[in-house]
Scaffold this motif. Sequence first.
Motif, PDB file in Angstrom:
ATOM      1  N   GLU A 137       8.441   1.055   7.869  1.00 24.18           N
ATOM      2  CA  GLU A 137       9.121   1.575   6.683  1.00 24.18           C
ATOM      3  C   GLU A 137       8.538   2.910   6.231  1.00 24.18           C
ATOM      4  N   ALA A 138       7.937   3.650   7.178  1.00 23.61           N
ATOM      5  CA  ALA A 138       7.473   5.001   6.868  1.00 23.61           C
ATOM      6  C   ALA A 138       8.671   5.846   6.454  1.00 23.61           C
ATOM      7  N   LYS A 139       8.461   6.675   5.445  1.00 21.60           N
ATOM      8  CA  LYS A 139       9.559   7.495   4.921  1.00 21.60           C
ATOM      9  C   LYS A 139       9.368   8.955   5.313  1.00 21.60           C
ATOM     10  N   LEU A 140      10.412   9.739   5.138  1.00 21.80           N
ATOM     11  CA  LEU A 140      10.352  11.159   5.456  1.00 21.80           C
ATOM     12  C   LEU A 140       9.208  11.803   4.676  1.00 21.80           C
ATOM     13  N   GLY A 141       8.346  12.500   5.377  1.00 24.94           N
ATOM     14  CA  GLY A 141       7.173  13.105   4.759  1.00 24.94           C
ATOM     15  C   GLY A 141       5.894  12.360   5.076  1.00 24.94           C
ATOM     16  N   ASP A 142       6.014  11.079   5.463  1.00 23.16           N
ATOM     17  CA  ASP A 142       4.836  10.337   5.895  1.00 23.16           C
ATOM     18  C   ASP A 142       4.408  10.795   7.293  1.00 23.16           C
ATOM     19  N   ILE A 143       3.163  10.491   7.654  1.00 23.57           N
ATOM     20  CA  ILE A 143       2.638  10.872   8.962  1.00 23.57           C
ATOM     21  C   ILE A 143       2.106   9.626   9.650  1.00 23.57           C
TER      22      ILE A 143
ATOM     23  N   HIS B 145      13.207   7.698  12.151  1.00 26.71           N
ATOM     24  CA  HIS B 145      13.643   9.060  12.473  1.00 26.71           C
ATOM     25  C   HIS B 145      13.139  10.045  11.428  1.00 26.71           C
ATOM     26  N   GLY B 146      12.608  11.162  11.904  1.00 29.94           N
ATOM     27  CA  GLY B 146      12.171  12.224  11.014  1.00 29.94           C
ATOM     28  C   GLY B 146      10.735  12.121  10.562  1.00 29.94           C
ATOM     29  N   VAL B 147      10.050  11.034  10.917  1.00 25.56           N
ATOM     30  CA  VAL B 147       8.642  10.872  10.526  1.00 25.56           C
ATOM     31  C   VAL B 147       7.761  11.615  11.519  1.00 25.56           C
ATOM     32  N   ARG B 148       6.794  12.347  11.028  1.00 25.35           N
ATOM     33  CA  ARG B 148       5.932  13.141  11.893  1.00 25.35           C
ATOM     34  C   ARG B 148       4.935  12.261  12.636  1.00 25.35           C
TER      35      ARG B 148
ATOM     36  N   VAL C 207       0.815  -1.217   0.000  1.00 24.97           N
ATOM     37  CA  VAL C 207       0.000   0.000   0.000  1.00 24.97           C
ATOM     38  C   VAL C 207       0.851   1.270   0.000  1.00 24.97           C
ATOM     39  N   ARG C 208       1.961   1.262   0.725  1.00 28.28           N
ATOM     40  CA  ARG C 208       2.839   2.429   0.893  1.00 28.28           C
ATOM     41  C   ARG C 208       2.030   3.679   1.274  1.00 28.28           C
ATOM     42  N   PRO C 209       1.324   3.636   2.401  1.00 29.71           N
ATOM     43  CA  PRO C 209       0.492   4.786   2.775  1.00 29.71           C
ATOM     44  C   PRO C 209       1.320   5.992   3.202  1.00 29.71           C
ATOM     45  N   GLU C 210       0.855   7.170   2.818  1.00 25.16           N
ATOM     46  CA  GLU C 210       1.485   8.405   3.303  1.00 25.16           C
ATOM     47  C   GLU C 210       1.028   8.731   4.719  1.00 25.16           C
ATOM     48  N   ILE C 211      -0.174   8.277   5.082  1.00 23.42           N
ATOM     49  CA  ILE C 211      -0.693   8.458   6.441  1.00 23.42           C
ATOM     50  C   ILE C 211      -0.964   7.074   7.009  1.00 23.42           C
ATOM     51  N   ARG C 212      -0.370   6.767   8.166  1.00 22.18           N
ATOM     52  CA  ARG C 212      -0.417   5.428   8.752  1.00 22.18           C
ATOM     53  C   ARG C 212      -1.024   5.522  10.144  1.00 22.18           C
ATOM     54  N   VAL C 213      -2.111   4.812  10.375  1.00 18.94           N
ATOM     55  CA  VAL C 213      -2.891   4.969  11.601  1.00 18.94           C
ATOM     56  C   VAL C 213      -2.946   3.653  12.369  1.00 18.94           C
ATOM     57  N   VAL C 214      -2.643   3.715  13.680  1.00 20.58           N
ATOM     58  CA  VAL C 214      -2.874   2.581  14.580  1.00 20.58           C
ATOM     59  C   VAL C 214      -3.891   3.019  15.624  1.00 20.58           C
ATOM     60  N   LEU C 215      -5.046   2.359  15.635  1.00 24.61           N
ATOM     61  CA  LEU C 215      -6.158   2.772  16.494  1.00 24.61           C
ATOM     62  C   LEU C 215      -6.020   2.271  17.925  1.00 24.61           C
ATOM     63  N   ASN C 216      -5.639   1.011  18.105  1.00 29.21           N
ATOM     64  CA  ASN C 216      -5.623   0.410  19.432  1.00 29.21           C
ATOM     65  C   ASN C 216      -4.999  -0.977  19.354  1.00 29.21           C
ATOM     66  N   VAL C 217      -4.747  -1.544  20.516  1.00 26.97           N
ATOM     67  CA  VAL C 217      -4.267  -2.930  20.624  1.00 26.97           C
ATOM     68  C   VAL C 217      -5.167  -3.637  21.628  1.00 26.97           C
ATOM     69  N   GLY C 218      -5.804  -4.714  21.186  1.00 30.46           N
ATOM     70  CA  GLY C 218      -6.711  -5.466  22.049  1.00 30.46           C
ATOM     71  C   GLY C 218      -6.430  -6.948  21.979  1.00 30.46           C
ATOM     72  N   ALA C 219      -7.188  -7.698  22.764  1.00 28.39           N
ATOM     73  CA  ALA C 219      -6.975  -9.149  22.873  1.00 28.39           C
ATOM     74  C   ALA C 219      -7.604  -9.869  21.685  1.00 28.39           C
ATOM     75  N   SER C 220      -6.998  -9.714  20.541  1.00 23.16           N
ATOM     76  CA  SER C 220      -7.395 -10.469  19.356  1.00 23.16           C
ATOM     77  C   SER C 220      -6.136 -11.086  18.754  1.00 23.16           C
ATOM     78  N   HIS C 221      -6.305 -12.215  18.109  1.00 24.33           N
ATOM     79  CA  HIS C 221      -5.199 -12.932  17.472  1.00 24.33           C
ATOM     80  C   HIS C 221      -4.145 -13.407  18.472  1.00 24.33           C
ATOM     81  N   LEU C 222      -4.518 -13.537  19.746  1.00 22.71           N
ATOM     82  CA  LEU C 222      -3.551 -14.014  20.737  1.00 22.71           C
ATOM     83  C   LEU C 222      -3.195 -15.472  20.512  1.00 22.71           C
ATOM     84  N   GLU C 223      -4.053 -16.188  19.779  1.00 30.45           N
ATOM     85  CA  GLU C 223      -3.761 -17.578  19.491  1.00 30.45           C
ATOM     86  C   GLU C 223      -2.458 -17.706  18.711  1.00 30.45           C
TER      87      GLU C 223
END
Length: 506
Positions: free
Chosen positions: A254-260, A277-280, A220-236
């Motif tokens: 692998e976010a690059k300079l300029g990505d958020i 380093h350098g990622v916002r 995908v190589r997203p310019e904006i990368r979002v992590v919402l939460n970590v919960g008890a799923s896939h613990l198996e």
Amino acid sequence: MTSTPSSTHFLTIKNTFISTKNHIHTSLNTPLHAPNSPIWTASEIAESVHGKLLKWGPPGTICTDTRALQPNTNQWFFAITGQHFDAHDFISPQLYGKGCVGVIGNRVCEGWDNGFVQVEGNGNVNTVDSLINMASYARNKRFNGVLVGVTGSVGKSTTKSMIALALESLGVNVFKSYGNWNNRVGVALSLIGMDRNVDIAVLEMGMSGKGEILELARMVRPEIRVVLNVGASHLENLGSLEEVAMAKSEIFREAKLGDICVFNADDPLVSTLPVPHGVRKVFFGRRMGCDVRLVAAETADGGLGVRVVLEKEKEMVKFVIPSPGLHLALDACAAAAVATLFGLSLAQVGKSFSKFVPVHMRSELQVARNGIKIVNDAYNANPLSTRAAIDLLQSIACDGNRVAILGDMLELGSIEIESHEKILSHCCDSNIDLVGLAGNRFLIAAKNMNLNRVKNIVHANDAKILAQKIVKRLKFNDVVLVKGSRAMQMEKVVDAIKAMSIHIPP
């Protein structure tokens, strides 16, 4: 916690979008109907899959399901191979009349006269890898917009939909992935199916083990990368919440300079994830100092809506999401953190969210003809989302009984029984009037807690049998929550409730 100013790279992209005019947004809600799917030429197909064009065929769209082929259209059938199936078995001349002008895969049937692109390699190649190659080609050579990638244990589909809804107000062409197409095949098909004139794409990214998010992020190589939460799923597969967090963090690796990179400041397993380093960094949540802060959230309209107050710098906005569930407030906060990166004000975002329609089978309020209110949350379940759903049920005004119909929560590994016991305890603490349980895990948990013979708890091995039992206990003014892991097929209960005949007093 407030982030530094955005990079010149992203400001250039953002300003381009803000000045874009006269684009038409097309909403794509189902994988079987994609009217604006892009056209692929035979030579593009061969190049993208590193294959050989053995038989020419006219340009067309890409389809991976023979049932979705439509007569009088030009479609190339991509024959997917998996562990338990091989779509090559469905190739026959009968596909000609269904609009199939060519096949992409390892082989075709004897006497096949239409187009054929043979994928890279000899023999029975795993064509999913070729599908990934095609998706990467689409991302690298056919898409010139900005891509947003969203991951997390819960809330991905809802947040994705909220982001897309808000960005539509920019007047640009916004694409969001279908349903929860968040695995390697679904993400690949989303990239392949994006029209060339898409300005912003919002894709959700899921996983069940290590390395999967990293593969998706590379595709995908997203310019904006979002992590919402970590919960008890896939613990198996992963063993601990810390391991789940590290698997989710692969979206940042692998976010690059300029990505958020966008973080949930309220989740300590998320807020401390490393980025290059350098990622916002951009933070959302209830904590002071967040770039977008959730100031307040409360139920509205008798529990059928959520009143939300968000704050960004000196701007504050109040709005009501016309859907039940306080958890939607934090999803809205996350979506606002992304949407405002494109120049939208909080006021514009709040106006959009006041028109939000729930994603199908995710806290979706349905009123059956028999008068029963159903909270259809049957798409999936884990301890975090199930607890939130029970809280949602408790918040809705009700003249009859509050009924929780729950299917087993899967992939929890060593904590599965403990997790089911905690959910049953929460039902008891929440004074739920009637509880229906489907699956062996809930049965074991109920026995451990001496609840298996309690009158207001009904149990069955699967959703179909539970539906037959539970409908005998329902009345027209009840409010019913239906939730469970995808494999439990709890929508069968929803269908049974809708089909009930109940006399409604005048």
